[in-house]
Design a protein around this motif. Sequence first.
Motif, PDB file in Angstrom:
ATOM      1  N   GLN A  50     -57.638  -3.286  -1.361  1.00 40.34           N
ATOM      2  CA  GLN A  50     -56.499  -3.770  -2.161  1.00 40.34           C
ATOM      3  C   GLN A  50     -55.431  -2.691  -2.304  1.00 40.34           C
ATOM      4  OE1 GLN A  50     -55.942  -6.629  -3.542  1.00 40.34           O
ATOM      5  NE2 GLN A  50     -54.611  -6.301  -5.267  1.00 40.34           N
ATOM      6  N   ILE A  98     -61.251 -18.192   2.559  1.00 41.71           N
ATOM      7  CA  ILE A  98     -62.288 -17.687   3.472  1.00 41.71           C
ATOM      8  C   ILE A  98     -62.983 -16.436   2.923  1.00 41.71           C
ATOM      9  CG2 ILE A  98     -61.207 -18.620   5.559  1.00 41.71           C
ATOM     10  CD1 ILE A  98     -60.346 -15.534   6.020  1.00 41.71           C
ATOM     11  N   HIS A  99     -62.694 -16.058   1.692  1.00 43.86           N
ATOM     12  CA  HIS A  99     -63.342 -14.868   1.116  1.00 43.86           C
ATOM     13  C   HIS A  99     -64.815 -15.174   0.859  1.00 43.86           C
ATOM     14  CE1 HIS A  99     -59.055 -14.281   0.157  1.00 43.86           C
ATOM     15  NE2 HIS A  99     -59.326 -12.992   0.299  1.00 43.86           N
ATOM     16  N   GLU A 100     -65.668 -14.232   1.211  1.00 39.48           N
ATOM     17  CA  GLU A 100     -67.096 -14.536   1.068  1.00 39.48           C
ATOM     18  C   GLU A 100     -67.948 -13.391   0.517  1.00 39.48           C
ATOM     19  OE1 GLU A 100     -68.945 -15.251   4.848  1.00 39.48           O
ATOM     20  OE2 GLU A 100     -68.240 -13.361   5.678  1.00 39.48           O
ATOM     21  N   SER A 144     -66.964 -20.376  -5.319  1.00 36.94           N
ATOM     22  CA  SER A 144     -66.382 -19.041  -5.380  1.00 36.94           C
ATOM     23  C   SER A 144     -64.920 -19.138  -4.942  1.00 36.94           C
ATOM     24  CB  SER A 144     -67.152 -18.111  -4.435  1.00 36.94           C
ATOM     25  OG  SER A 144     -66.581 -16.831  -4.453  1.00 36.94           O
TER      26      SER A 144
HETATM   27  C1  B12 Z   1     -61.721  -8.529   0.874  1.00 37.47           C
HETATM   28  C2  B12 Z   1     -60.473  -9.318   0.757  1.00 37.47           C
HETATM   29  C3  B12 Z   1     -60.087 -10.080   1.865  1.00 37.47           C
HETATM   30  C4  B12 Z   1     -60.902 -10.143   3.145  1.00 37.47           C
HETATM   31  C5  B12 Z   1     -62.073 -11.135   2.963  1.00 37.47           C
HETATM   32  C6  B12 Z   1     -63.296 -10.718   3.749  1.00 37.47           C
HETATM   33  C7  B12 Z   1     -64.469 -11.606   3.480  1.00 37.47           C
HETATM   34  N1  B12 Z   1     -65.265 -11.830   4.527  1.00 37.47           N
HETATM   35  O1  B12 Z   1     -64.718 -12.069   2.372  1.00 37.47           O
HETATM   36  C8  B12 Z   1     -59.843 -10.639   4.157  1.00 37.47           C
HETATM   37  C9  B12 Z   1     -59.139  -9.438   4.748  1.00 37.47           C
HETATM   38  C10 B12 Z   1     -60.332 -11.539   5.273  1.00 37.47           C
HETATM   39  C11 B12 Z   1     -58.858 -11.322   3.232  1.00 37.47           C
HETATM   40  C12 B12 Z   1     -57.973 -12.297   3.640  1.00 37.47           C
HETATM   41  C13 B12 Z   1     -56.983 -12.811   2.831  1.00 37.47           C
HETATM   42  N2  B12 Z   1     -56.714 -12.470   1.554  1.00 37.47           N
HETATM   43 CO1  B12 Z   1     -57.847 -11.326   0.510  1.00 37.47          CO
HETATM   44  N3  B12 Z   1     -58.611 -10.045  -0.547  1.00 37.47           N
HETATM   45  C14 B12 Z   1     -59.679  -9.301  -0.430  1.00 37.47           C
HETATM   46  C15 B12 Z   1     -59.828  -8.355  -1.645  1.00 37.47           C
HETATM   47  C16 B12 Z   1     -59.265  -7.012  -1.258  1.00 37.47           C
HETATM   48  C17 B12 Z   1     -61.209  -8.138  -2.181  1.00 37.47           C
HETATM   49  C18 B12 Z   1     -61.989  -9.407  -2.492  1.00 37.47           C
HETATM   50  C19 B12 Z   1     -63.462  -9.047  -2.569  1.00 37.47           C
HETATM   51  O2  B12 Z   1     -64.226  -9.326  -1.656  1.00 37.47           O
HETATM   52  N4  B12 Z   1     -63.844  -8.375  -3.671  1.00 37.47           N
HETATM   53  C20 B12 Z   1     -65.211  -7.868  -3.848  1.00 37.47           C
HETATM   54  C21 B12 Z   1     -66.130  -8.965  -4.383  1.00 37.47           C
HETATM   55  C22 B12 Z   1     -67.527  -8.398  -4.545  1.00 37.47           C
HETATM   56  O3  B12 Z   1     -65.609  -9.380  -5.636  1.00 37.47           O
HETATM   57  P1  B12 Z   1     -65.489 -10.932  -6.055  1.00 37.47           P
HETATM   58  O4  B12 Z   1     -65.259 -11.763  -4.875  1.00 37.47           O
HETATM   59  O5  B12 Z   1     -64.587 -11.060  -7.214  1.00 37.47           O
HETATM   60  O6  B12 Z   1     -66.969 -11.317  -6.483  1.00 37.47           O
HETATM   61  C23 B12 Z   1     -67.623 -10.862  -7.669  1.00 37.47           C
HETATM   62  C24 B12 Z   1     -67.440 -11.827  -8.835  1.00 37.47           C
HETATM   63  O7  B12 Z   1     -66.143 -12.384  -8.909  1.00 37.47           O
HETATM   64  C25 B12 Z   1     -68.543 -12.820  -8.681  1.00 37.47           C
HETATM   65  N5  B12 Z   1     -68.295 -14.108  -8.015  1.00 37.47           N
HETATM   66  C26 B12 Z   1     -67.617 -14.342  -6.891  1.00 37.47           C
HETATM   67  N6  B12 Z   1     -67.653 -15.641  -6.611  1.00 37.47           N
HETATM   68  C27 B12 Z   1     -68.397 -16.246  -7.551  1.00 37.47           C
HETATM   69  C28 B12 Z   1     -68.772 -17.573  -7.712  1.00 37.47           C
HETATM   70  C29 B12 Z   1     -69.552 -17.938  -8.790  1.00 37.47           C
HETATM   71  C30 B12 Z   1     -69.928 -19.370  -8.963  1.00 37.47           C
HETATM   72  C31 B12 Z   1     -69.973 -16.950  -9.722  1.00 37.47           C
HETATM   73  C32 B12 Z   1     -70.805 -17.323 -10.844  1.00 37.47           C
HETATM   74  C33 B12 Z   1     -69.606 -15.602  -9.542  1.00 37.47           C
HETATM   75  C34 B12 Z   1     -68.839 -15.268  -8.458  1.00 37.47           C
HETATM   76  O8  B12 Z   1     -69.547 -12.173  -7.931  1.00 37.47           O
HETATM   77  C35 B12 Z   1     -69.111 -10.950  -7.364  1.00 37.47           C
HETATM   78  C36 B12 Z   1     -69.919  -9.812  -7.935  1.00 37.47           C
HETATM   79  O9  B12 Z   1     -69.904  -9.808  -9.325  1.00 37.47           O
HETATM   80  C37 B12 Z   1     -58.924  -9.086  -2.707  1.00 37.47           C
HETATM   81  C38 B12 Z   1     -58.275  -8.214  -3.763  1.00 37.47           C
HETATM   82  C39 B12 Z   1     -59.236  -7.871  -4.864  1.00 37.47           C
HETATM   83  N7  B12 Z   1     -59.302  -6.618  -5.203  1.00 37.47           N
HETATM   84  O10 B12 Z   1     -59.918  -8.743  -5.384  1.00 37.47           O
HETATM   85  C40 B12 Z   1     -57.905  -9.783  -1.820  1.00 37.47           C
HETATM   86  C41 B12 Z   1     -57.278 -11.115  -2.284  1.00 37.47           C
HETATM   87  C42 B12 Z   1     -58.338 -11.997  -2.888  1.00 37.47           C
HETATM   88  N8  B12 Z   1     -56.794 -11.687  -1.028  1.00 37.47           N
HETATM   89  C43 B12 Z   1     -55.672 -12.272  -1.171  1.00 37.47           C
HETATM   90  C44 B12 Z   1     -54.956 -12.898  -0.109  1.00 37.47           C
HETATM   91  C45 B12 Z   1     -53.574 -13.441  -0.458  1.00 37.47           C
HETATM   92  C46 B12 Z   1     -55.508 -13.002   1.172  1.00 37.47           C
HETATM   93  C47 B12 Z   1     -54.867 -13.617   2.403  1.00 37.47           C
HETATM   94  C48 B12 Z   1     -54.040 -14.885   2.219  1.00 37.47           C
HETATM   95  C49 B12 Z   1     -54.049 -12.462   2.985  1.00 37.47           C
HETATM   96  C50 B12 Z   1     -53.069 -12.746   4.012  1.00 37.47           C
HETATM   97  N9  B12 Z   1     -51.824 -12.695   3.588  1.00 37.47           N
HETATM   98  O11 B12 Z   1     -53.473 -12.961   5.133  1.00 37.47           O
HETATM   99  C51 B12 Z   1     -56.079 -13.879   3.307  1.00 37.47           C
HETATM  100  C52 B12 Z   1     -56.762 -15.200   2.881  1.00 37.47           C
HETATM  101  C53 B12 Z   1     -57.029 -16.168   3.818  1.00 37.47           C
HETATM  102  C54 B12 Z   1     -57.751 -17.303   3.125  1.00 37.47           C
HETATM  103  N10 B12 Z   1     -57.290 -18.486   3.423  1.00 37.47           N
HETATM  104  O12 B12 Z   1     -58.675 -17.148   2.367  1.00 37.47           O
HETATM  105  C55 B12 Z   1     -55.138 -12.228  -2.597  1.00 37.47           C
HETATM  106  C56 B12 Z   1     -55.262 -13.559  -3.354  1.00 37.47           C
HETATM  107  C57 B12 Z   1     -54.041 -13.753  -4.227  1.00 37.47           C
HETATM  108  C58 B12 Z   1     -54.107 -14.982  -5.043  1.00 37.47           C
HETATM  109  N11 B12 Z   1     -53.782 -14.801  -6.305  1.00 37.47           N
HETATM  110  O13 B12 Z   1     -54.404 -16.053  -4.627  1.00 37.47           O
HETATM  111  C59 B12 Z   1     -55.963 -11.050  -3.186  1.00 37.47           C
HETATM  112  C60 B12 Z   1     -56.239 -11.142  -4.701  1.00 37.47           C
HETATM  113  C61 B12 Z   1     -55.139  -9.771  -2.862  1.00 37.47           C
HETATM  114  C62 B12 Z   1     -53.778  -9.770  -3.546  1.00 37.47           C
HETATM  115  N12 B12 Z   1     -53.680  -9.185  -4.716  1.00 37.47           N
HETATM  116  O14 B12 Z   1     -52.851 -10.276  -3.013  1.00 37.47           O
HETATM  117  N13 B12 Z   1     -58.976 -10.851   1.973  1.00 37.47           N
END
Ligand code: B12
Length: 210
Positions: A50, A98-100, A144
Amino acid sequence: MTEGLSDLILNFKRDAVLENVERRLGSGEDPLRILDDCRRGMSLVGERFQEGDFFLAELILSAEIFKEVAAIIEPHLSKANPAQTKGRVLIGTLQGDIHELGKNILVTLLRAHGFAVHDLGVDVPPPAVVEKVQEFQPHVVGFSALITTAFPSMKEAVALLQEAGLRDSVKVMIGGGVTTAGVRDYVGADFQTTDAMEGVAYCLNITGGK
Ligand code: B12
């Protein structure tokens, strides 16, 4: 030592990560604690990406390392929870998203706590949720979401469950970085969190924590 594993993940030291995990499992450490260190490491990688310090290749690499770690830890987790399953949970990231990484962590943690989990994957069309609910009969359905474009898909999935007469048979939880209580209400879900462990606790609560 606890700090060590998340740092190793952050530095993509695959061999050292796997060695650390194997060693700690071998010395009888709680696999859930090890998994939690990995969860923190993955969150740090997300933050660095990020901030622009990491690139896509590094993200993919960390996701691959986490998958390998999960494969090593999962058999130990079921050993720690030998009882019958605590319930069924259907998980997915819906259409437009597609985030996973977070979803995969949640799936691993749910399995670790004895749940049977079906993972629909990412970019899932809402009708596929209904089909799987009919077949798998989960107690909880979890979505998610990391991007706002997935909100309408989650709302549609809940509406389709309602139309199919299935809404009252399941609880719906949502999670992921961009979700809030307001999104929960918009979607028509029952529960929202940005912490995978809170999601696990919710599922345990729903199924009576058997
Ligand atoms: C990694 C990432 C990617 C990777 C994804 C890789 C993958 N295989 O998952 C890649 C590079 C592919 C990507 C692509 C894109 N991304 Co992206 N990405 C991120 C990033 C940096 C981190 C997300 C992440 O994985 N965090 C780590 C995990 C562990 O955290 P988490 O998902 O929150 O999960 C925790 C909890 O939330 C919880 N949890 C998660 N899901 C669930 C579900 C349930 C039911 C429960 C109970 C708990 C739970 O469990 C986890 C552990 O506690 C974020 C920014 C950020 N810092 O969040 C942007 C972010 C999510 N992305 C963003 C964007 C815009 C995109 C793209 C559109 C970028 C682009 N312009 O091409 C594309 C999306 C395409 C699409 N259609 O989805 C934006 C979304 C903005 C918004 N408000 O909608 C973000 C916020 C960045 C930003 N500030 O602009 N991305």
